[in-house]
Design an enzyme around this catalytic site. Structure first.
Site, PDB file in Angstrom:
ATOM      1  N   HIS A  72     118.421   2.052  16.443  1.00 51.19           N
ATOM      2  CA  HIS A  72     117.929   2.018  17.831  1.00 51.19           C
ATOM      3  C   HIS A  72     117.788   0.573  18.311  1.00 51.19           C
ATOM      4  O   HIS A  72     117.380  -0.310  17.557  1.00 51.19           O
ATOM      5  CB  HIS A  72     116.563   2.713  17.931  1.00 51.19           C
ATOM      6  N   TYR A 201     107.339   6.376  24.202  1.00 54.82           N
ATOM      7  CA  TYR A 201     105.878   6.304  24.063  1.00 54.82           C
ATOM      8  C   TYR A 201     105.295   6.517  25.461  1.00 54.82           C
ATOM      9  O   TYR A 201     105.542   5.718  26.362  1.00 54.82           O
ATOM     10  CB  TYR A 201     105.449   4.929  23.542  1.00 54.82           C
ATOM     11  N   PRO A 293      99.419   5.522  13.281  1.00 55.25           N
ATOM     12  CA  PRO A 293     100.890   5.516  13.295  1.00 55.25           C
ATOM     13  C   PRO A 293     101.519   5.094  14.631  1.00 55.25           C
ATOM     14  O   PRO A 293     102.734   5.036  14.742  1.00 55.25           O
ATOM     15  CB  PRO A 293     101.258   6.954  12.937  1.00 55.25           C
ATOM     16  N   LYS A 297     103.948   1.507  11.475  1.00 56.70           N
ATOM     17  CA  LYS A 297     103.834   0.453  10.464  1.00 56.70           C
ATOM     18  C   LYS A 297     103.535   0.949   9.050  1.00 56.70           C
ATOM     19  O   LYS A 297     103.809   0.241   8.077  1.00 56.70           O
ATOM     20  CB  LYS A 297     102.709  -0.521  10.870  1.00 56.70           C
ATOM     21  N   TYR A 385     106.900  -4.829  16.802  1.00 56.22           N
ATOM     22  CA  TYR A 385     107.380  -3.473  16.499  1.00 56.22           C
ATOM     23  C   TYR A 385     108.568  -3.519  15.539  1.00 56.22           C
ATOM     24  O   TYR A 385     108.643  -2.739  14.575  1.00 56.22           O
ATOM     25  CB  TYR A 385     107.799  -2.767  17.798  1.00 56.22           C
TER      26      TYR A 385
HETATM   27  P1  FAS Z   1     101.711   8.110  -0.133  1.00 55.45           P
HETATM   28  O1  FAS Z   1     100.388   8.681   0.233  1.00 55.45           O
HETATM   29  O2  FAS Z   1     102.937   8.480   0.616  1.00 55.45           O
HETATM   30  O3  FAS Z   1     102.021   8.368  -1.680  1.00 55.45           O
HETATM   31  C1  FAS Z   1     100.992   8.331  -2.645  1.00 55.45           C
HETATM   32  C2  FAS Z   1     101.414   9.267  -3.780  1.00 55.45           C
HETATM   33  O4  FAS Z   1     100.435   9.173  -4.821  1.00 55.45           O
HETATM   34  C3  FAS Z   1     101.456  10.716  -3.320  1.00 55.45           C
HETATM   35  O5  FAS Z   1     102.689  11.296  -3.676  1.00 55.45           O
HETATM   36  C4  FAS Z   1     100.293  11.366  -4.067  1.00 55.45           C
HETATM   37  O6  FAS Z   1     100.578  12.704  -4.451  1.00 55.45           O
HETATM   38  C5  FAS Z   1     100.179  10.478  -5.303  1.00 55.45           C
HETATM   39  N1  FAS Z   1      98.843  10.449  -5.918  1.00 55.45           N
HETATM   40  C6  FAS Z   1      97.648  10.425  -5.281  1.00 55.45           C
HETATM   41  N2  FAS Z   1      96.648  10.419  -6.204  1.00 55.45           N
HETATM   42  C7  FAS Z   1      97.249  10.441  -7.445  1.00 55.45           C
HETATM   43  C8  FAS Z   1      96.756  10.462  -8.772  1.00 55.45           C
HETATM   44  N3  FAS Z   1      95.441  10.458  -9.027  1.00 55.45           N
HETATM   45  N4  FAS Z   1      97.643  10.479  -9.796  1.00 55.45           N
HETATM   46  C9  FAS Z   1      98.985  10.480  -9.559  1.00 55.45           C
HETATM   47  N5  FAS Z   1      99.514  10.472  -8.304  1.00 55.45           N
HETATM   48  C10 FAS Z   1      98.641  10.449  -7.265  1.00 55.45           C
HETATM   49  N6  FAS Z   1     103.557   6.151   8.856  1.00 55.45           N
HETATM   50  C11 FAS Z   1     104.412   5.798   9.846  1.00 55.45           C
HETATM   51  O7  FAS Z   1     104.897   4.661   9.844  1.00 55.45           O
HETATM   52  N7  FAS Z   1     104.730   6.699  10.859  1.00 55.45           N
HETATM   53  C12 FAS Z   1     104.221   7.979  10.866  1.00 55.45           C
HETATM   54  O8  FAS Z   1     104.505   8.763  11.758  1.00 55.45           O
HETATM   55  C13 FAS Z   1     103.345   8.392   9.841  1.00 55.45           C
HETATM   56  N8  FAS Z   1     102.852   9.674   9.803  1.00 55.45           N
HETATM   57  C14 FAS Z   1     101.984  10.033   8.783  1.00 55.45           C
HETATM   58  C15 FAS Z   1     101.445  11.342   8.701  1.00 55.45           C
HETATM   59  C16 FAS Z   1     100.562  11.692   7.681  1.00 55.45           C
HETATM   60  C17 FAS Z   1     100.000  13.117   7.620  1.00 55.45           C
HETATM   61  C18 FAS Z   1     100.164  10.732   6.726  1.00 55.45           C
HETATM   62  C19 FAS Z   1      99.139  11.079   5.659  1.00 55.45           C
HETATM   63  C20 FAS Z   1     100.689   9.451   6.784  1.00 55.45           C
HETATM   64  C21 FAS Z   1     101.613   9.089   7.812  1.00 55.45           C
HETATM   65  N9  FAS Z   1     102.181   7.811   7.888  1.00 55.45           N
HETATM   66  C22 FAS Z   1     103.036   7.432   8.859  1.00 55.45           C
HETATM   67  C23 FAS Z   1     101.907   6.839   6.905  1.00 55.45           C
HETATM   68  C24 FAS Z   1     102.732   7.175   5.701  1.00 55.45           C
HETATM   69  O9  FAS Z   1     104.091   7.178   6.041  1.00 55.45           O
HETATM   70  C25 FAS Z   1     102.364   6.183   4.655  1.00 55.45           C
HETATM   71  O10 FAS Z   1     102.308   4.872   5.170  1.00 55.45           O
HETATM   72  C26 FAS Z   1     103.290   6.217   3.480  1.00 55.45           C
HETATM   73  O11 FAS Z   1     103.341   7.533   3.010  1.00 55.45           O
HETATM   74  C27 FAS Z   1     102.738   5.229   2.460  1.00 55.45           C
HETATM   75  O12 FAS Z   1     103.374   5.453   1.261  1.00 55.45           O
HETATM   76  P2  FAS Z   1     102.563   5.314  -0.127  1.00 55.45           P
HETATM   77  O13 FAS Z   1     101.763   4.084  -0.081  1.00 55.45           O
HETATM   78  O14 FAS Z   1     103.580   5.540  -1.181  1.00 55.45           O
HETATM   79  O15 FAS Z   1     101.477   6.494  -0.093  1.00 55.45           O
HETATM   80  C1  PHB Z   2     108.260   9.136  13.502  1.00 58.16           C
HETATM   81  O1  PHB Z   2     107.688  10.001  12.788  1.00 58.16           O
HETATM   82  O2  PHB Z   2     109.493   9.135  13.721  1.00 58.16           O
HETATM   83  C2  PHB Z   2     107.417   8.071  14.159  1.00 58.16           C
HETATM   84  C3  PHB Z   2     106.034   8.167  14.059  1.00 58.16           C
HETATM   85  C4  PHB Z   2     105.249   7.187  14.654  1.00 58.16           C
HETATM   86  C5  PHB Z   2     105.870   6.145  15.364  1.00 58.16           C
HETATM   87  C6  PHB Z   2     107.252   6.061  15.446  1.00 58.16           C
HETATM   88  C7  PHB Z   2     108.033   7.042  14.852  1.00 58.16           C
HETATM   89  O3  PHB Z   2     105.098   5.203  15.972  1.00 58.16           O
END
Ligand code: FAS
Ligand code: PHB
Length: 392
Positions: A72, A201, A293, A297, A385
């Site tokens: 994009h 947005y 989100p 980031k 961004y």
């Molecule tokens: P994660 O939470 O992805 O991974 C951590 C892992 O550790 C998981 O698989 C978990 O099962 C495991 N774990 C936990 N405790 C443990 C234990 N005791 N033993 C072993 N394993 C264990 N970011 C964006 O940029 N845009 C978005 O739209 C966005 N939407 C999101 C929606 C939701 C519902 C959530 C929760 C997060 C969202 N995020 C978004 C942020 C998300 O993308 C995180 O930044 C990203 O998953 C970070 O990755 P990790 O640090 O690997 O953490």
């Molecule tokens: C996405 O899930 O594609 C997403 C979420 C939050 C943003 C941008 C993209 O700010």
């Protein structure tokens, strides 16, 4: 069990770190408490900075991303019935962003790791990190009904916001900064082609809405809802009607509707844990920080943390130099706080404040008008961004 780096968490941070260490010849083991199916289908992020695309390339995990990722040139800001495009390449000297779902990144990294190593244990729940201050830290974990230990030189806490790694920081050294926003996001996946080429947005009097996507056939959309909202209170028709109202502009534009295949509510919070290192325990990703989100980031910060960590450990084992390791926490936290600031700015500018007043509304519109009227202000948004450089 024994390894050089014990990695807790098989999300993007833990899996990418394992890949980067493996390619640097440093052995590691990933302990993931969920199943492979669970981690691969968990709907989360989608927007990648160039640095994240580069890191996946360095890890040899960017083949499908190159073929299916959607590059994009910017985003659209929509408010007061108007639409304004923010042109990233023109404002940043060429930087673009890429849409490629986090679920796909996880699938690509899991497939590579199961094929080529290092060991990735699913259903392995880390219970505690012990002796982090020593030169032989240990991860105690439960796997196949048995309590086991993983002895390491280093432990990487990549276990997300609800993990256990932070528990190993003595209260005397642990500082947590937290802000809970008074609203949440209701996110949907829908089997319908996106109604836009790039992300929209939208700031409307009714609340924030975001139109993003997963492919030319699958749309991803979010709308601001009160904290604690139950997705069951939002039948499909109500979601589409509310989204259409929030995206409405004084131009010929229609929101395409289709079957909603996933629906979930995500709380909006900012959280930073300092420091990101204690002895031989290093935190990365959501285990150390959470951003709202709105700035896209979260995933990108997780990637930038593990790029630094992998480089620091590679330098240590190659040359004995500990300089980058010693500055790991400070370096990552500078980047984390800037991403948190940007995410907070975007969130407060675009969401209706439940306890806000007419003055707050005018402040939001004034901020948006400044960005759409001034090249400097637009360039500042584009730079943040598309990804601020990390000075390593
Ligand atoms: P994660 O939470 O992805 O991974 C951590 C892992 O550790 C998981 O698989 C978990 O099962 C495991 N774990 C936990 N405790 C443990 C234990 N005791 N033993 C072993 N394993 C264990 N970011 C964006 O940029 N845009 C978005 O739209 C966005 N939407 C999101 C929606 C939701 C519902 C959530 C929760 C997060 C969202 N995020 C978004 C942020 C998300 O993308 C995180 O930044 C990203 O998953 C970070 O990755 P990790 O640090 O690997 O953490
Ligand atoms: C996405 O899930 O594609 C997403 C979420 C939050 C943003 C941008 C993209 O700010």
């Amino acid at each position: 069990m024994r390894t050089t780096v014990g990695i807790i968490g098989g999300g993007p941070a833990g899996l990418l770190l394992a890949r980067l260490l493996h390619r640097a010849g440093i052995d590691c083991v990933v302990l993931e408490n969920r199943t492979r199916e669970y981690v691969e289908q968990r709907q989360r992020a989608g927007m990648l900075e160039q640095g994240t695309v580069d890191a996946l390339g360095e890890a040899g995990a960017a083949e499908r991303l190159a073929a299916e990722g959607m590059v994009h040139q910017g985003i659209e800001l929509r408010f007061a019935g108007e639409r304004h495009h923010i042109d990233f390449p023109a404002l940043t000297g060429g930087r673009t962003v890429t849409i490629y779902a986090q679920t796909e990144i996880v699938k690509d990294l899991v497939a590579l790791q199961l094929a080529e190593g290092p060991p990735l244990l699913f259903g392995a729940e880390a219970l505690a990190v012990e002796k982090a201050e020593s030169e032989t830290p240990v991860v105690r974990f439960l796997h196949q009904g048995r309590e086991q230990t993983l002895s390491c030189d280093w432990v990487a806490g990549c276990d997300g916001f609800h993990g256990i790694s932070r528990d190993a920081f003595p209260p005397a050294v642990s500082r947590a900064y937290r802000h809970d926003y008074p609203y949440s996001w209701l996110g949907i996946l829908a089997d319908v082609p996106p109604s836009c080429e790039e992300l929209i947005y939208a700031r409307s009097e009714r609340g924030f809405a975001l139109h993003t996507m997963r492919s030319p056939r699958v749309s991803r959309l979010y709308l601001q809802v009160p904290g604690g909202t139950d997705p069951a209170d939002w039948p499909d028709e109500r979601i589409w009607d509310e989204l259409a109202a929030r995206f409405a502009i004084d131009a010929d534009w229609t929101l395409r509707r289709g079957p909603i295949t996933a629906k979930s509510v995500t709380a909006m919070r900012g959280y930073v844990h300092e420091p990101m290192r204690h002895g031989r325990l290093l935190l990365a990703g959501d285990a150390a920080h959470i951003v709202p989100p709105t700035g896209a980031k979260g995933l990108n910060l997780a990637v930038s943390d593990v790029r630094v960590m992998a480089r620091a450990l590679a330098e240590l084992y190659r040359t004995g130099n500990t300089q980058l390791l010693d500055s790991y926490s400070e370096l990552c936290l500078q980047h984390v706080w800037q991403a948190t600031r940007f995410s907070d700015d975007m969130t407060r500018m675009l969401h209706v404040q439940p306890d806000g007043d007419a003055f707050d509304d005018r402040m939001q519109l004034a901020r948006l008008r400044r960005i759409t009227a001034s090249r400097h202000a637009a360039a500042e948004l584009a730079a943040n961004y598309s990804g601020l450089p990390l000075h390593v």
